[in-house]
Scaffold this motif. Structure first.
Motif, short mmCIF file in Angstrom:
data_model
loop_
_atom_site.label_atom_id
_atom_site.label_comp_id
_atom_site.label_asym_id
_atom_site.label_seq_id
_atom_site.Cartn_x
_atom_site.Cartn_y
_atom_site.Cartn_z
N GLU A 168 18.86 5.42 17.07
CA GLU A 168 18.16 6.39 16.48
C GLU A 168 18.74 6.84 14.94
O GLU A 168 19.78 6.43 14.60
N GLU A 169 17.77 7.34 14.04
CA GLU A 169 18.21 7.70 12.81
C GLU A 169 18.04 9.18 12.85
O GLU A 169 17.37 9.87 13.14
N CYS A 170 19.05 9.88 12.11
CA CYS A 170 19.07 11.52 11.71
C CYS A 170 19.06 11.58 10.36
O CYS A 170 19.94 11.00 9.32
N LEU A 171 17.93 12.52 9.94
CA LEU A 171 17.77 12.88 8.49
C LEU A 171 18.33 14.42 8.64
O LEU A 171 17.87 15.14 9.23
N GLU A 172 19.26 14.40 7.66
CA GLU A 172 19.94 16.00 7.61
C GLU A 172 19.13 16.62 6.49
O GLU A 172 18.94 16.38 5.32
N ASN A 173 18.41 17.74 7.09
CA ASN A 173 17.58 18.80 6.12
C ASN A 173 16.77 18.04 5.24
O ASN A 173 16.76 18.32 3.94
N PRO A 174 15.97 17.21 5.59
CA PRO A 174 15.05 16.58 4.53
C PRO A 174 14.01 17.43 4.19
O PRO A 174 13.61 18.28 4.69
N ALA A 175 13.52 16.97 2.70
CA ALA A 175 12.64 17.97 2.23
C ALA A 175 10.82 17.53 2.87
O ALA A 175 10.18 18.35 3.08
N ILE A 176 10.95 16.22 3.12
CA ILE A 176 9.72 15.59 3.82
C ILE A 176 10.09 14.46 4.70
O ILE A 176 11.14 13.89 4.68
N VAL A 177 9.05 13.90 5.75
CA VAL A 177 9.55 13.26 6.53
C VAL A 177 8.22 12.39 6.42
O VAL A 177 6.92 12.57 6.70
N SER A 178 8.13 11.06 6.36
CA SER A 178 7.25 10.24 6.07
C SER A 178 6.71 9.29 7.19
O SER A 178 7.54 8.78 7.93
N GLY A 179 5.66 9.20 7.88
CA GLY A 179 5.14 8.55 8.94
C GLY A 179 4.80 6.89 8.74
O GLY A 179 4.55 6.19 9.58
N ASP A 180 5.27 6.38 7.25
CA ASP A 180 4.90 5.08 6.92
C ASP A 180 5.96 4.28 7.60
O ASP A 180 6.94 4.57 7.95
N PRO A 181 5.65 2.92 7.91
CA PRO A 181 4.38 2.17 7.94
C PRO A 181 3.11 2.64 9.20
O PRO A 181 2.03 2.11 9.03
N VAL A 182 3.79 3.48 10.21
CA VAL A 182 2.98 3.43 11.44
C VAL A 182 1.82 4.23 11.03
O VAL A 182 0.62 4.21 11.51
N LEU A 183 1.89 5.53 10.23
CA LEU A 183 0.90 6.50 9.79
C LEU A 183 0.96 6.50 8.39
O LEU A 183 1.45 7.07 7.65
N PRO A 184 0.42 5.65 7.80
CA PRO A 184 0.24 5.41 6.17
C PRO A 184 -0.19 6.49 5.48
O PRO A 184 -1.28 6.95 5.81
N GLY A 185 0.68 7.19 4.69
CA GLY A 185 0.47 8.13 3.83
C GLY A 185 0.59 9.42 4.50
O GLY A 185 0.47 10.70 3.95
N PHE A 186 1.08 9.57 5.93
CA PHE A 186 1.22 10.91 6.43
C PHE A 186 2.58 11.20 6.03
O PHE A 186 3.47 10.67 6.32
N VAL A 187 2.63 12.43 5.31
CA VAL A 187 4.00 13.10 5.12
C VAL A 187 3.98 14.53 5.48
O VAL A 187 3.02 15.35 5.06
N LEU A 188 5.10 14.78 6.08
CA LEU A 188 5.19 16.27 6.50
C LEU A 188 6.35 16.87 5.69
O LEU A 188 7.26 16.68 5.50
N ASN A 189 5.53 18.03 5.12
CA ASN A 189 6.72 18.91 4.28
C ASN A 189 7.27 19.63 5.28
O ASN A 189 6.79 20.71 5.73
N MET A 190 8.77 19.44 5.14
CA MET A 190 9.47 20.22 6.27
C MET A 190 9.84 21.68 5.86
O MET A 190 10.39 22.50 6.74
N SER A 191 9.41 22.33 4.79
CA SER A 191 9.61 23.69 4.19
C SER A 191 8.70 24.43 5.00
O SER A 191 8.88 25.45 5.37
N GLU A 192 7.63 23.96 5.56
CA GLU A 192 6.70 24.50 6.43
C GLU A 192 6.98 24.80 8.07
O GLU A 192 6.68 25.22 8.69
N ILE A 193 7.94 23.78 8.23
CA ILE A 193 8.49 23.72 9.61
C ILE A 193 9.85 24.39 9.84
O ILE A 193 9.98 24.88 10.66
N TRP A 194 10.60 24.45 9.13
CA TRP A 194 11.87 25.14 9.13
C TRP A 194 11.84 26.51 9.29
O TRP A 194 12.35 27.18 9.97
#
Length: 194
Positions: A168-194
């Motif tokens: 498992e990989e842990c990202l601390e307070n990322p601005a975005i999270v990318s689904g690449d390469p499984v979901l190419p181009g899918f990027v989630l803006n975390m400011s809308e989630i926090w």
């Protein structure tokens, strides 16, 4: 407020078949219900407005990307999937490649489809314990077909990334999270989630 699901243990003679469990869930539509590999019934807590809103944003973003990409189908948190060892799980958001989904019969697709999504997301509400969600993510990672999982911990502003066969990989307070390469181009803006 409950921090973990309520677990109902059933004697072996009262274990439900897949069809019986599906019917049980349909009769209790106002409850969030899952089933463990051991046949335990898990009554999940309803979430509050903020968590539900963040889940709607997440599902909406995945839906928009799915429509544009055209290679798969997205699902919301009310969808149950029957995993290979018999548990029925309902990720907060998920996505399956079209060729895998289209290989199911209509009858299978109408109920709790016997498939694990390629991509699964769990969104941790502030009041919920992290450990059961981490265990659930590890269960997904043992399933055939799964390629990527995200566990979003809003409380601590962390995103745990899961890939089968990898730590498992842990990202601390990322601005975005990318689904690449499984979901190419899918990027989630975390400011809308926090």
């Amino acid at each position: 407020m409950l921090s973990s699901p309520i677990v109902l243990r059933m004697p072996p003679e009262m274990q439900m078949t897949d069809d019986e469990f599906f019917e049980f869930c349909q009769l209790n539509r106002n409850l969030r219900i899952e089933r463990s590999q051991q046949g335990e019934i898990l009554l999940l807590t309803l979430v509050g407005g903020i968590s539900s809103n963040r889940n709607a944003i997440l599902t909406g973003e995945l839906g928009i990307w799915t429509k544009g990409d055209g290679t798969g189908i997205a699902f919301a948190s009310c969808t149950g999937f029957t995993l290979s060892l018999g548990s029925v799980r309902s990720p907060d958001a998920s996505w399956i490649k079209l060729e895998r989904w289209n290989a199911l019969s209509k009858a299978q697709a109408e109920k709790f489809a016997p498939i694990c999504p390629d991509f699964v997301v769990e969104l941790r509400p502030d009041f919920e314990d992290l450990k059961p969600l981490q265990e659930k993510m590890q269960e997904y990672m043992r399933e055939p077909g799964v390629q990527l999982g995200w566990l979003i911990d809003r409380k601590n502003r962390r995103v745990y990334i899961y890939r089968p066969g990898l730590p498992e990989e842990c990202l601390e307070n990322p601005a975005i999270v990318s689904g690449d390469p499984v979901l190419p181009g899918f990027v989630l803006n975390m400011s809308e989630i926090w």
